[in-house]
Design a protein around this motif. Sequence first.
Motif, mmCIF file in Angstrom:
data_model
loop_
_atom_site.group_PDB
_atom_site.id
_atom_site.type_symbol
_atom_site.label_atom_id
_atom_site.label_comp_id
_atom_site.label_asym_id
_atom_site.label_seq_id
_atom_site.Cartn_x
_atom_site.Cartn_y
_atom_site.Cartn_z
ATOM 1 N N CYS A 3 0.913 -1.109 0.069
ATOM 2 C CA CYS A 3 -0.049 0.125 -0.002
ATOM 3 C C CYS A 3 1.038 1.220 0.148
ATOM 4 O O CYS A 3 1.900 1.269 0.474
ATOM 5 N N CYS A 7 -2.378 7.143 0.934
ATOM 6 C CA CYS A 7 -3.161 6.925 -0.395
ATOM 7 C C CYS A 7 -4.526 7.091 0.213
ATOM 8 O O CYS A 7 -5.421 8.184 -0.318
ATOM 9 N N CYS A 10 -8.867 3.485 -1.533
ATOM 10 C CA CYS A 10 -9.411 2.096 -1.175
ATOM 11 C C CYS A 10 -10.612 2.414 -0.073
ATOM 12 O O CYS A 10 -11.679 1.674 0.209
ATOM 13 N N ALA A 59 -3.340 -4.211 -2.404
ATOM 14 C CA ALA A 59 -2.783 -3.180 -3.331
ATOM 15 C C ALA A 59 -2.087 -3.993 -4.639
ATOM 16 O O ALA A 59 -1.545 -5.025 -4.313
ATOM 17 N N CYS A 64 -4.187 0.218 -8.364
ATOM 18 C CA CYS A 64 -3.703 1.147 -7.616
ATOM 19 C C CYS A 64 -3.131 2.242 -8.366
ATOM 20 O O CYS A 64 -2.537 3.315 -8.238
ATOM 21 N N ALA A 71 -5.214 5.682 -8.388
ATOM 22 C CA ALA A 71 -6.305 4.722 -7.547
ATOM 23 C C ALA A 71 -7.581 5.347 -7.497
ATOM 24 O O ALA A 71 -8.466 4.481 -7.493
#
Length: 83
Positions: A3, A7, A10, A59, A64, A71
């Motif tokens: 990951c 970020c 998700c 990920a 992504c 992503a």
Amino acid sequence: MDCRPGCGACCIAPSISSSIPGMLHGKRAGERCIQLSADFLCLLFGDPRRPVVCSAFSADPVCCGETREDAIRLLGWLEQATT
């Protein structure tokens, strides 16, 4: 792939139909999860209350991309394509 720190795509782009602590009915696509910190980190990471769907997500460059913006776009597209 690991990951990308900070970020959180998700935790924003996809819908989650299962209950999340603080979001009893899950969340809509594009809605920020209440468990996403200001630094875009999951506050439930490693916590048994974390939804199974979240724990199962890995990920991957396909969903992504190269950046956080990739992503958000790719996961949003996947959400639309599968609903």
